[in-house]
Enzyme design. Structure first.
Site, PDB file in Angstrom:
ATOM      1  N   ASP A 140      47.716  27.427  60.735  1.00 19.24           N
ATOM      2  CA  ASP A 140      46.357  27.841  61.016  1.00 19.24           C
ATOM      3  C   ASP A 140      46.339  28.631  62.326  1.00 19.24           C
ATOM      4  O   ASP A 140      47.082  29.587  62.472  1.00 19.24           O
ATOM      5  CB  ASP A 140      45.445  26.599  61.043  1.00 19.24           C
ATOM      6  CG  ASP A 140      43.969  26.923  61.103  1.00 19.24           C
ATOM      7  OD1 ASP A 140      43.370  27.208  60.050  1.00 19.24           O
ATOM      8  OD2 ASP A 140      43.407  26.904  62.222  1.00 19.24           O
ATOM      9  N   HIS A 307      44.812  22.992  52.517  1.00 23.53           N
ATOM     10  CA  HIS A 307      45.065  23.739  53.751  1.00 23.53           C
ATOM     11  C   HIS A 307      45.947  22.962  54.718  1.00 23.53           C
ATOM     12  O   HIS A 307      46.772  23.546  55.423  1.00 23.53           O
ATOM     13  CB  HIS A 307      43.726  24.075  54.415  1.00 23.53           C
ATOM     14  CG  HIS A 307      43.839  24.838  55.694  1.00 23.53           C
ATOM     15  ND1 HIS A 307      44.509  26.050  55.799  1.00 23.53           N
ATOM     16  CD2 HIS A 307      43.359  24.572  56.936  1.00 23.53           C
ATOM     17  CE1 HIS A 307      44.430  26.494  57.041  1.00 23.53           C
ATOM     18  NE2 HIS A 307      43.738  25.613  57.745  1.00 23.53           N
TER      19      HIS A 307
END
Length: 327
Positions: A140, A307
């Site tokens: 991320d 994610h």
């Protein structure tokens, strides 16, 4: 909690290392199995130029630097780090403004929270720990700090792994209504102060009750994560990083792309199966098609676990990371 110097007979202070005797490491206090077996982490605080960086360390051998993303801290690597630390030293850091790291003042151009500034800071951290070269893994926001580091400091980064992101310039240049509705932190947190700061401070736990925050961790881990979002200075720093991502980081990316600057080291990209990267960019050859414009040696695949697959699916992630390290 016992704190041990990880620099052997050398004095920690001479390297800007402060052993952290006040931090209560969740590895020592968590019950219910979510941190079981991870009490061999050592924690410390590293003094760098104008800031301090909190570090968790595990294992011995050549170094791997792991850099978390929003809205986590270095604690997100609690399962993956021990799995790849059999013959490596794994260094997990808190990015500036997150967790136990410092929160430097920002500027009107957001430069102190640019990926360039954050990457340079982490290179300094690794140098003070005695690792001038290392493998780099980022997820991320940490993935974006990591690819910037590979571009700006190629002599320090031996291998690069980036999880579930594409370069900032590429993401913004393909933004549309679907992007805006999916990547809400990009849109909300890049707004001018104090709007996003007030949102985060007003409902800090809400950050973790959506696809970009949710996980299967227990209340103790959640509390560790959420504590960052109860601190106004930290929340401002996090928003400043998103403002940098909408401005100066784009400029840095664009300059490198126009100069045909590329990441030359081996690169691994893993992304969430069925997630935005898996379905948004088919006409570009998927995320690997985009990354290979920046890193010709990029390889990778989709991963189960959403994610946060490094936290949700550490076993499969570790297999691919170890394969990448040994290739």
């Amino acid at each position: 909690m016992e704190r041990r110097s990880f620099l052997g007979s050398l004095t920690a202070a001479s390297f800007g290392v402060v052993l952290d005797n006040s931090f209560t490491d969740p590895a020592r206090t968590q019950t219910g199995g979510s941190m079981a077996g991870h009490d061999s982490f050592e924690s410390s605080v590293i003094n760098v130029s104008g800031n301090t960086i909190f570090v968790r360390r595990h294992g011995r051998g050549p170094a791997i630097l792991m850099v978390h993303g929003f809205p986590r801290t270095s604690l997100m690597w609690r399962f993956l780090a021990p799995k790849v630390a059999g013959n490596h030293t794994v260094i997990c850091v808190d990015l500036r403004a997150y967790g136990g790291s410092g929160t430097p003042a920002s500027t009107d151009d957001h430069l102190p929270y640019s990926k360039r500034a954050m990457a340079e800071e982490l290179v300094e951290v690794m140098g003070k720990l005695g690792f001038p070269t290392f493998t780099l893994i980022g997820h991320d926001r940490g993935g974006r700090v990591s690819y910037r580091m590979a571009l700006d400091h190629p002599k320090n980064v031996e291998r690069l792994a980036v999880f579930d992101v594409i370069p900032i310039l590429e993401a913004w240049s393909r933004s549309d209504a679907r992007f805006a509705q999916t990547y809400w932190p990009w849109i909300l947190l890049s707004q001018k102060n104090p709007l996003p700061e007030k949102y985060l401070l007003g409902a800090p736990e809400a950050v973790f009750h959506n696809p970009f925050g949710q996980g299967s961790f227990g209340p103790e881990i959640l509390e560790d994560y959420v504590s960052t979002y109860r601190d106004p200075a930290r929340v401002h720093g996090i928003c400043e990083e998103y403002r940098a991502a909408a401005t100066i980081d784009v400029e840095h990316d664009r300059a490198d792309k126009e100069a045909a600057k590329q990441i030359e080291c081996p690169m691994l990209h893993l992304w969430a199966e069925g997630g935005p990267l898996d379905i948004f960019y088919g006409k570009d050859g998927g995320p690997l098609g985009i990354w290979r414009q920046w890193a010709p040696r990029a390889q990778g695949q989709a991963m189960k676990g959403g994610h946060f697959f490094p936290e949700e699916n550490p076993d499969d992630t570790a297999v691919l990371v170890e394969r990448f390290l040994s290739a």
